[in-house]
Design a protein around this motif. Structure first.
Motif, PDB file in Angstrom:
ATOM      1  N   LYS A   3       0.843  -1.193   0.000  1.00  0.00           N
ATOM      2  CA  LYS A   3       0.000   0.000   0.000  1.00  0.00           C
ATOM      3  C   LYS A   3       0.875   1.239   0.000  1.00  0.00           C
ATOM      4  CE  LYS A   3      -3.951  -1.722   2.534  1.00  0.00           C
ATOM      5  NZ  LYS A   3      -4.512  -1.805   3.860  1.00  0.00           N
ATOM      6  N   SER A   4       0.551   2.155  -0.843  1.00  0.00           N
ATOM      7  CA  SER A   4       1.327   3.380  -0.786  1.00  0.00           C
ATOM      8  C   SER A   4       0.458   4.461  -0.167  1.00  0.00           C
ATOM      9  CB  SER A   4       1.794   3.801  -2.164  1.00  0.00           C
ATOM     10  OG  SER A   4       0.669   4.129  -2.922  1.00  0.00           O
ATOM     11  N   ASP A 422      10.307   8.313   4.740  1.00  0.00           N
ATOM     12  CA  ASP A 422      11.227   7.337   5.325  1.00  0.00           C
ATOM     13  C   ASP A 422      11.072   7.242   6.835  1.00  0.00           C
ATOM     14  OD1 ASP A 422      12.414   6.382   3.007  1.00  0.00           O
ATOM     15  OD2 ASP A 422      13.781   8.090   2.915  1.00  0.00           O
ATOM     16  N   GLU A 423      10.870   8.406   7.493  1.00  0.00           N
ATOM     17  CA  GLU A 423      10.674   8.378   8.945  1.00  0.00           C
ATOM     18  C   GLU A 423       9.396   7.621   9.292  1.00  0.00           C
ATOM     19  OE1 GLU A 423      11.786  10.968   7.328  1.00  0.00           O
ATOM     20  OE2 GLU A 423      13.525  11.750   8.411  1.00  0.00           O
ATOM     21  N   PHE A 425       7.948   5.313   7.456  1.00  0.00           N
ATOM     22  CA  PHE A 425       8.209   3.889   7.174  1.00  0.00           C
ATOM     23  C   PHE A 425       8.994   3.247   8.312  1.00  0.00           C
ATOM     24  CE2 PHE A 425      11.253   0.772   5.309  1.00  0.00           C
ATOM     25  CZ  PHE A 425      10.332  -0.227   5.013  1.00  0.00           C
ATOM     26  N   TYR A 426       9.984   3.962   8.805  1.00  0.00           N
ATOM     27  CA  TYR A 426      10.812   3.429   9.898  1.00  0.00           C
ATOM     28  C   TYR A 426       9.950   3.096  11.113  1.00  0.00           C
ATOM     29  CZ  TYR A 426      14.645   3.327  13.364  1.00  0.00           C
ATOM     30  OH  TYR A 426      15.516   2.969  14.351  1.00  0.00           O
ATOM     31  N   LEU A 427       9.081   4.030  11.498  1.00  0.00           N
ATOM     32  CA  LEU A 427       8.232   3.795  12.670  1.00  0.00           C
ATOM     33  C   LEU A 427       7.201   2.698  12.398  1.00  0.00           C
ATOM     34  CD1 LEU A 427       7.688   7.461  13.932  1.00  0.00           C
ATOM     35  CD2 LEU A 427       9.241   5.731  14.855  1.00  0.00           C
ATOM     36  N   MET A 428       6.669   2.676  11.168  1.00  0.00           N
ATOM     37  CA  MET A 428       5.685   1.642  10.835  1.00  0.00           C
ATOM     38  C   MET A 428       6.329   0.253  10.834  1.00  0.00           C
ATOM     39  SD  MET A 428       3.392   3.490   7.894  1.00  0.00           S
ATOM     40  CE  MET A 428       2.179   2.150   7.706  1.00  0.00           C
ATOM     41  N   SER A 429       7.626   0.183  10.516  1.00  0.00           N
ATOM     42  CA  SER A 429       8.304  -1.115  10.498  1.00  0.00           C
ATOM     43  C   SER A 429       8.405  -1.699  11.904  1.00  0.00           C
ATOM     44  CB  SER A 429       9.705  -0.982   9.895  1.00  0.00           C
ATOM     45  OG  SER A 429      10.612  -0.453  10.857  1.00  0.00           O
ATOM     46  N   ARG A 430       8.134  -0.861  12.923  1.00  0.00           N
ATOM     47  CA  ARG A 430       8.123  -1.361  14.304  1.00  0.00           C
ATOM     48  C   ARG A 430       6.721  -1.768  14.740  1.00  0.00           C
ATOM     49  NH1 ARG A 430      12.711  -1.764  12.704  1.00  0.00           N
ATOM     50  NH2 ARG A 430      14.461  -0.677  13.663  1.00  0.00           N
ATOM     51  N   LEU A 432       3.916   0.453  14.352  1.00  0.00           N
ATOM     52  CA  LEU A 432       3.029   1.595  14.560  1.00  0.00           C
ATOM     53  C   LEU A 432       2.210   1.839  13.295  1.00  0.00           C
ATOM     54  CD1 LEU A 432       5.313   2.000  16.728  1.00  0.00           C
ATOM     55  CD2 LEU A 432       4.843   4.435  16.537  1.00  0.00           C
ATOM     56  N   THR A 433       0.932   2.199  13.474  1.00  0.00           N
ATOM     57  CA  THR A 433       0.121   2.528  12.304  1.00  0.00           C
ATOM     58  C   THR A 433       0.618   3.856  11.735  1.00  0.00           C
ATOM     59  OG1 THR A 433      -1.463   3.778  13.593  1.00  0.00           O
ATOM     60  CG2 THR A 433      -1.926   1.431  13.306  1.00  0.00           C
ATOM     61  N   GLU A 434       0.164   4.153  10.532  1.00  0.00           N
ATOM     62  CA  GLU A 434       0.579   5.397   9.897  1.00  0.00           C
ATOM     63  C   GLU A 434       0.185   6.607  10.756  1.00  0.00           C
ATOM     64  OE1 GLU A 434      -1.061   5.933   6.008  1.00  0.00           O
ATOM     65  OE2 GLU A 434       0.235   7.636   5.586  1.00  0.00           O
ATOM     66  N   LEU A 440       3.291  10.617  16.543  1.00  0.00           N
ATOM     67  CA  LEU A 440       4.523  10.536  17.341  1.00  0.00           C
ATOM     68  C   LEU A 440       5.544  11.583  16.860  1.00  0.00           C
ATOM     69  CD1 LEU A 440       5.121   8.690  19.713  1.00  0.00           C
ATOM     70  CD2 LEU A 440       6.407   7.200  18.196  1.00  0.00           C
ATOM     71  N   ILE A 441       5.625  11.753  15.548  1.00  0.00           N
ATOM     72  CA  ILE A 441       6.586  12.734  15.027  1.00  0.00           C
ATOM     73  C   ILE A 441       6.149  14.160  15.383  1.00  0.00           C
ATOM     74  CG2 ILE A 441       7.578  13.724  12.902  1.00  0.00           C
ATOM     75  CD1 ILE A 441       7.708  10.852  11.822  1.00  0.00           C
TER      76      ILE A 441
ATOM     77  N   MET B  50       9.612  -5.584   3.811  1.00  0.00           N
ATOM     78  CA  MET B  50       9.025  -4.754   4.870  1.00  0.00           C
ATOM     79  C   MET B  50       7.897  -3.863   4.337  1.00  0.00           C
ATOM     80  SD  MET B  50       9.932  -4.726   8.166  1.00  0.00           S
ATOM     81  CE  MET B  50       8.242  -4.720   8.719  1.00  0.00           C
ATOM     82  N   PRO B  53       6.819   1.897   0.607  1.00  0.00           N
ATOM     83  CA  PRO B  53       5.933   2.296  -0.496  1.00  0.00           C
ATOM     84  C   PRO B  53       6.655   2.637  -1.807  1.00  0.00           C
ATOM     85  CG  PRO B  53       5.938   3.962   1.273  1.00  0.00           C
ATOM     86  CD  PRO B  53       6.668   2.762   1.785  1.00  0.00           C
ATOM     87  N   THR B  74       3.019  -1.813   5.980  1.00  0.00           N
ATOM     88  CA  THR B  74       4.254  -2.089   6.718  1.00  0.00           C
ATOM     89  C   THR B  74       3.985  -2.480   8.170  1.00  0.00           C
ATOM     90  OG1 THR B  74       5.512  -0.622   5.290  1.00  0.00           O
ATOM     91  CG2 THR B  74       6.437  -1.041   7.471  1.00  0.00           C
ATOM     92  N   ASP B  75       3.087  -1.740   8.822  1.00  0.00           N
ATOM     93  CA  ASP B  75       2.834  -2.055  10.237  1.00  0.00           C
ATOM     94  C   ASP B  75       2.146  -3.405  10.394  1.00  0.00           C
ATOM     95  OD1 ASP B  75       0.663  -0.502   9.044  1.00  0.00           O
ATOM     96  OD2 ASP B  75      -0.322  -0.687  10.986  1.00  0.00           O
ATOM     97  N   PHE B  86      17.602  -1.496  10.341  1.00  0.00           N
ATOM     98  CA  PHE B  86      17.924  -0.654   9.196  1.00  0.00           C
ATOM     99  C   PHE B  86      19.427  -0.436   9.020  1.00  0.00           C
ATOM    100  CE2 PHE B  86      13.988   1.578   7.613  1.00  0.00           C
ATOM    101  CZ  PHE B  86      13.091   0.757   8.278  1.00  0.00           C
ATOM    102  N   PHE B  90      16.688   6.095  11.103  1.00  0.00           N
ATOM    103  CA  PHE B  90      16.339   7.520  11.042  1.00  0.00           C
ATOM    104  C   PHE B  90      16.294   8.137  12.435  1.00  0.00           C
ATOM    105  CE2 PHE B  90      14.860   5.651   7.148  1.00  0.00           C
ATOM    106  CZ  PHE B  90      15.340   6.562   6.220  1.00  0.00           C
ATOM    107  N   ILE B  92      14.589  10.551  15.061  1.00  0.00           N
ATOM    108  CA  ILE B  92      13.278  11.144  15.315  1.00  0.00           C
ATOM    109  C   ILE B  92      13.397  12.030  16.557  1.00  0.00           C
ATOM    110  CG2 ILE B  92      10.804  10.745  15.565  1.00  0.00           C
ATOM    111  CD1 ILE B  92      11.676   9.235  13.148  1.00  0.00           C
ATOM    112  N   GLU B 107       0.707  -1.874  20.059  1.00  0.00           N
ATOM    113  CA  GLU B 107       0.173  -2.201  18.754  1.00  0.00           C
ATOM    114  C   GLU B 107       0.186  -3.703  18.515  1.00  0.00           C
ATOM    115  OE1 GLU B 107      -1.501  -1.287  15.950  1.00  0.00           O
ATOM    116  OE2 GLU B 107      -1.896   0.381  17.306  1.00  0.00           O
ATOM    117  N   LEU B 158      11.338  -6.539  20.625  1.00  0.00           N
ATOM    118  CA  LEU B 158      10.076  -6.808  19.924  1.00  0.00           C
ATOM    119  C   LEU B 158       9.884  -8.288  19.551  1.00  0.00           C
ATOM    120  CD1 LEU B 158       9.937  -3.574  17.721  1.00  0.00           C
ATOM    121  CD2 LEU B 158       8.607  -4.082  19.770  1.00  0.00           C
TER     122      LEU B 158
END
Lengths: 474, 251
Positions: A3-4, A422-423, A425-430, A432-434, A440-441, B50, B53, B74-75, B86, B90, B92, B107, B158
């Motif tokens: 999904k983009s 990218d930020e 994506f990084y958080l979602m890879s953990r 977290l939802t979009e 959070l940011i 992962m 997009p 991704t989530d 990574f 990044f 934050i 989550e 995790l």
């Protein structure tokens, strides 16, 4: 296909908790429009001394002559409002303030309970003032602090009970001739807080005032005066909300702070007015030798806010931190900033402004930094960071700098950021939802503000942002 | 059933085809290493798994525990148990490591108190000798090596089913490589079903965490697969040498 992300998330503060209206009987409700007679009447109702009535009338004359400011956001709606709004409305007898919630009329008590004020008072405040439309209906300070000589009351009571102090300082930091809205406030002011902290007394937990507007087409004009004697310390917090109406209301406050030598004052505002309110306020402090004044401003609500808290650094060693976070959503203009006027050597100012704009919102930083000739060794640092969440939104910076002295250290830095894919994506890879990643940011961006708040306020503020991010991501 | 199965995967980025038909199958508990020269598509592989997009799957499929994950965000993939350490984490600003990971744990539906979670977090970061970093802002002011160690600590916190490590040893000095290798080897002993996919340019890290299978990726394809010894051969001959042999064999 993965999904983009196509739609920027809506980031809207949840206002439903504050948006309710009360159907109440008012003890006194003025006719719409402004006149000399109205001002005389307000003064009469309050049983004021002549000197105060005279200041009001002089201010009124000035208000009429003074043109509207044209250097900032469009205020033509406000100009049309002057004849239509109600300038004074009191839900209770203006000369009898409750000192216990039991004495507050049931409907008003319910309102403040819904806003969590009595509970906050019990848990973590040193004193509370609650203003409803024009009048303070409740004020209370912890007895042990009262015994130390701290005065925390509403401004009307202060005029009656401490006329000498009020007369000495009223209008000395923000004279009515300062600007059109300071003149208006001085003419019709009602309510607001009066704080006096005697020499050497430190108040470690905050005093709070809560401002509530209930009426439609109304103007709230509270007046606050804070005097902190030598070596004393106080933290004052104000919060503001109102129900949502379609037609505009005006909130135009004046706040004056006198910080005597070696004192420390922190003034925190969490402004969450409904989005039909014009919030045009003048807030200024004068800092004497080695005094430290902090303005902490969270501007979340209102239709248009114009607010530039200022500090006049009058004697050597005085310093100030002015921290503002503003949030401009759909239809909102947040025009905020700071004024640091260095009149003495070795004075220091740190100005930090952070703005978030989205859905067409517009956030501007507008500030004045002035150093007079002879003010050697002044240090000033101005930093403005803007976070713009979508292409429809906007952020501007208008820094005015006047330096007449060579021997100074001045820094100015401005950044504009967008949230990178990218930020997210990084958080979602953990996991977290979009929406969580975005919130959070944003929370991280305003963290310099939230970390100055007492924990309960920080939690509430974070919760507001998170709530709205949930379920609003496309 | 394989933990991860990649079938004829073709991936493009901004119209350029990067992966040109990759096949790879990783069973529960297996450690696979993908080695290759710069630009061969190694990182693209992990970022596609992962669900970044920008990485567009043109054809082929990615199955996780037998189900295609291509339609998942991704989530959602992270929640299934896929984790990526990574190559360039990044920064934050204003968001603490603990704050972010607590959100992640919630989550994932962990029924756990903040206090219990904090204990797990401190233990994970403690293993990487960076316990005090849990209250720092995420990657802000971390050195290159600290960022990488923090990625591994997040992995331990995790507890994924499939851990992908992208150039985990770049930016690490030899002591830190050994620490990371030892921590991962020990963790792998505690969680025998953990599958790992290690992306690396150099053989070095593989001495500390030994793969069961090594794949060589060149120009978007896996050109050779073998056991641990393949990584040693690669170290000796270099990519040029090995690619030459592959081309020779194909003729």
């Amino acid at each position: 296909m993965p999904k983009s992300k196509e739609v920027q998330p809506e980031l809207e503060f949840d206002y439903s908790r504050y948006a309710f209206r009360d159907e109440i009987e008012y003890k006194y409700i003025g006719k719409p429009g402004l006149s000399r007679e109205l001002i005389e009447e307000i003064s009469h109702i309050k049983g004021e001394p002549d000197w105060m009535r005279e200041i009001r009338l002089k201010a009124y004359e000035h208000f009429i002559r003074r043109p509207m400011p044209t250097w900032g956001p469009d205020l033509s709606e406000v100009e049309r409002m002057f004849d239509k709004i109600i300038y004074y409305a009191s839900p209770t007898d203006p000369n009898r303030k409750a000192r216990s919630w039991d004495d507050v009329p049931e409907a008003l008590k319910r309102t403040f309970e819904r806003l969590g004020i009595p509970e906050a008072e019990r848990k973590y405040l040193a004193g509370v003032t609650a203003q409803y439309d024009s009048e303070v209906i409740y004020h209370k300070i912890r007895e042990d602090l009262e015994r130390k000589g701290i005065i925390f009351t509403d401004m009307d009571t202060a005029v009656r009970e401490y006329p000498d102090i009020v007369k000495e300082y009223f209008g000395t930091v923000v004279p009515y001739s300062d600007n059109k809205f300071a003149a208006l406030n001085t003419a019709v002011w009602s309510g607001g807080s009066f704080v006096y902290v005697p020499k050497g007394v430190e108040v470690d937990i905050p005093l709070q005032t809560y401002f509530r507007i209930n009426l439609e087409n109304f103007g709230q004009f509270e007046r606050t005066l804070i005097i902190v004697e030598e070596g004393a310390k106080v933290h004052y917090i104000e919060g503001c909300t109102a129900p949502i109406y379609s037609s505009g209301s005006l909130h135009s406050a004046v706040v004056e702070i006198i910080a005597k030598p070696g004192s420390h004052v922190r003034y925190t505002t969490i402004q969450n007015w409904a989005k039909h309110i014009y919030n045009l306020v003048t807030k200024r402090a004068v800092a004497y030798k080695d005094a430290f004044v902090e303005w902490v401003n969270g501007e979340l609500g209102s239709k248009v806010t114009m607010k530039y808290p200022g500090v006049i650094l009058k004697e050597p060693g005085a310093r100030t931190d002015i921290l503002s976070v503003s949030y401009a959503g759909k239809g909102q203009i947040q025009d905020s900033g700071a004024k640091a006027i260095h009149l003495a050597p070795y004075t220091t100012s740190t100005i930090t402004s952070k703005s978030v704009s989205k859905d067409g919102g517009r956030a501007s930083y507008r500030g004045i930094l002035k150093v007079v000739k002879g003010a050697k060794g002044v240090k000033s640092n101005v930093r403005c960071d803007a976070l713009i969440l979508d292409p429809h939104s906007r952020s501007d910076t208008y820094p005015y700098i006047e330096i007449e002295e060579d021997n100074v250290h001045i820094g100015h830095e401005a950044t504009v950021g967008r949230i990178g894919d990218d930020e997210i994506f990084y958080l979602m890879s953990r996991g977290l939802t979009e929406a969580e990643a975005y919130s959070l940011i944003v929370l991280g961006f305003i963290e310099p503000f939230t970390k100055t708040l007492p924990m309960e306020y920080a939690v509430e503020l974070n919760r507001l942002i998170e709530l709205e991010m949930e379920g609003s991501v496309g | 059933m394989a933990m991860l199965e990649i079938k004829d995967l073709v991936v493009s980025v901004e119209g350029n085809v990067i992966l040109k038909g990759v096949n790879l199958s990783i069973n529960p508990g297996e450690i696979h290493a993908v080695m290759g020269p710069n630009g061969s598509g190694k990182s693209t592989l992990t970022l596609t798994i992962m669900g970044h997009p920008a990485y567009k799957v043109e054809s082929g499929d990615i199955l996780f525990e037998g189900e295609s994950i291509l339609e998942l965000s991704t989530d959602e993939r992270a929640k299934l148990g896929i984790f990526l350490a990574f190559q360039h984490p990044f920064e934050i600003e204003g968001v603490k490591v603990s704050q972010m990971l607590w959100k992640a744990a919630q989550e994932k539906g962990w029924k756990i108190s903040p206090l219990e979670f904090r204990k797990i977090l401190r233990e994970s970061y403690g293993r990487l000798k960076m316990e005090e970093f849990v209250d720092r802002y995420l990657n802000v002011g971390f050195s290159g090596g600290e960022k990488k160690r923090s990625e591994v600590a997040q992995l331990l916190t995790l507890k994924p089913k499939l851990a992908m490590l992208d150039e985990i040893d770049s930016g690490l000095d030899i002591d830190a490589v050994k620490l990371v290798g030892d921590v991962l080897t020990k963790y792998k002993e505690e969680d025998r079903d953990l599958s790992m996919l290690i992306i690396t340019h150099y053989q070095r890290i593989l001495n500390f965490i030994k793969p069961d299978f090594v794949h060589v990726m060149v120009d978007g394809r896996i050109v050779k697969s073998g056991g641990f010894e393949l990584s040693l051969e690669l170290e000796e001959k270099g990519y040029e040498g090995l690619i030459g042999e592959v081309e020779y064999a194909e003729k």
